[in-house]
Design a protein around this motif. Structure first.
Motif, PDB file in Angstrom:
ATOM      1  N   UNK A 245       0.965  -1.300   0.011  1.00 47.53           N
ATOM      2  CA  UNK A 245      -0.140  -0.070   0.044  1.00 47.53           C
ATOM      3  C   UNK A 245       0.815   1.354   0.010  1.00 47.53           C
ATOM      4  N   UNK A 246       0.387   2.416  -0.840  1.00 51.67           N
ATOM      5  CA  UNK A 246       1.052   3.517  -0.609  1.00 51.67           C
ATOM      6  C   UNK A 246       0.920   4.135   1.030  1.00 51.67           C
ATOM      7  N   UNK A 247       1.800   5.174   1.121  1.00 54.66           N
ATOM      8  CA  UNK A 247       1.885   5.800   2.336  1.00 54.66           C
ATOM      9  C   UNK A 247       0.573   6.286   3.028  1.00 54.66           C
ATOM     10  N   UNK A 248      -0.549   6.902   2.168  1.00 51.17           N
ATOM     11  CA  UNK A 248      -1.458   7.553   2.565  1.00 51.17           C
ATOM     12  C   UNK A 248      -2.413   6.298   3.171  1.00 51.17           C
ATOM     13  N   UNK A 249      -2.621   5.059   2.281  1.00 44.85           N
ATOM     14  CA  UNK A 249      -3.658   4.258   2.690  1.00 44.85           C
ATOM     15  C   UNK A 249      -3.100   3.501   3.956  1.00 44.85           C
TER      16      UNK A 249
ATOM     17  N   UNK B   5      -1.514   4.815   6.269  1.00 42.86           N
ATOM     18  CA  UNK B   5      -2.006   5.918   7.428  1.00 42.86           C
ATOM     19  C   UNK B   5      -3.428   5.917   7.636  1.00 42.86           C
ATOM     20  N   UNK B   6      -4.172   5.755   6.707  1.00 43.53           N
ATOM     21  CA  UNK B   6      -5.774   5.453   6.845  1.00 43.53           C
ATOM     22  C   UNK B   6      -5.941   4.189   7.569  1.00 43.53           C
ATOM     23  N   UNK B   7      -5.470   2.999   7.050  1.00 47.24           N
ATOM     24  CA  UNK B   7      -5.596   1.600   7.868  1.00 47.24           C
ATOM     25  C   UNK B   7      -5.405   1.872   9.229  1.00 47.24           C
ATOM     26  N   UNK B   8      -4.009   2.545   9.581  1.00 48.45           N
ATOM     27  CA  UNK B   8      -3.745   2.494  11.023  1.00 48.45           C
ATOM     28  C   UNK B   8      -4.726   3.540  11.611  1.00 48.45           C
TER      29      UNK B   8
ATOM     30  N   UNK C 141       4.727   7.786  14.158  1.00 48.61           N
ATOM     31  CA  UNK C 141       3.812   9.192  13.885  1.00 48.61           C
ATOM     32  C   UNK C 141       2.542   9.152  14.671  1.00 48.61           C
ATOM     33  N   UNK C 142       1.819   7.952  14.418  1.00 46.22           N
ATOM     34  CA  UNK C 142       0.625   7.913  15.262  1.00 46.22           C
ATOM     35  C   UNK C 142       0.789   7.606  16.694  1.00 46.22           C
TER      36      UNK C 142
END
Length: 193
Positions: free
Chosen positions: A77-81, A83-86, A121-122
Motif C-alpha cells: 500500500x501507498x503511505x496514505x493508505x 496511514x488510513x488503515x492505522x 507518527x501515530x
C-alpha cells in the motif's frame, strides 16, 4: 518488540484478528478463569461491527491494540493508505474505549519502513511475536498445543487468533495450554501500554 525479558519466567499472550462474536467471549472466559491479562490486536472493521466486545475486552483489563482496519498486506500500500488503515482503527478504538492504542501489529507480520514510520507518527510502538503456532491455518487442536509448548520459552510473546475464521481449535488448545503454563511456574504479563 518480539520478546520480553528472557531472564524471567514470564510470557505475554496476544490475540489477533478479532473481535469475533463467538470466539472472543470464549477466549475472554479462559483468560478470566486463569487470571491472565492479554493484548488483543483488533481489526478496525471487526471492532466497528462489534463495539460491545471491544468495550468488554478493555473492561476486563486487557490491552487493546491496533491490527489495521481491513487486514491488508501493508507492504503493497501507498503511505496514505497505510496511514488510513492505522489511523482509522486507532480513532475507532479510542472512541470506543476512551484510550488510543499504543501498540500496533502488522497483519501477517509484513512490516515495511513506511508502516513502521506511520506507526510511530501515530504514537504507537510495533509488536511482533516469538511463538507462532500457526493456529490461523486450523491445523488441529493437538498440533496447535504441541507447537505452543515446543516453542515456548521465558520472555515469549505468543501469537494466537480469535478472529479470521473458525477458531474453535485455538480455544481448545488454549484450554489446555494456559493451565499447563501456570503449573510450570510461568507468570503472565502484557507489555506496558
Amino acid at each position: 518488540m518480539n520478546e520480553l525479558d528472557a531472564g524471567r519466567k514470564v510470557v505475554a499472550i496476544t490475540i489477533d484478528d478479532g473481535p469475533h462474536p463467538r470466539y472472543t467471549p470464549a477466549v475472554l472466559a479462559l483468560l478470566e478463569k486463569h487470571g491472565i491479562r492479554a493484548t488483543f490486536f483488533l481489526i478496525g472493521e471487526n471492532g466497528a461491527e462489534h463495539p460491545g466486545l471491544v468495550r468488554e475486552i478493555a473492561g476486563r483489563g486487557h490491552h487493546i491494540a491496533n491490527h489495521s482496519w481491513s487486514h491488508p498486506n501493508l507492504r503493497s500500500l501507498a503511505e496514505a493508505k497505510v496511514r488510513e488503515e492505522l489511523g482509522q482503527t486507532s480513532e475507532l478504538l479510542a472512541g470506543i474505549t476512551g484510550k488510543a492504542p499504543t501498540w500496533f501489529r502488522a497483519p501477517g507480520g509484513d512490516w515495511s519502513a513506511t508502516t513502521l514510520r506511520v506507526c510511530a507518527e501515530l504514537g504507537m510502538r510495533s509488536m511482533g511475536w516469538s511463538v507462532d503456532p500457526r493456529d490461523w491455518a486450523e491445523p488441529g487442536t493437538d498440533v496447535i498445543a504441541r507447537r505452543l509448548m515446543k516453542e515456548l520459552r521465558p520472555g515469549a510473546i505468543v501469537l494466537t487468533h480469535d478472529g479470521g475464521g473458525d477458531r474453535s481449535q485455538t480455544v481448545s488448545a488454549l484450554t489446555g495450554f494456559l493451565p499447563a503454563l501456570i503449573d510450570s511456574g510461568y507468570r503472565f504479563t502484557a507489555p506496558p501500554g
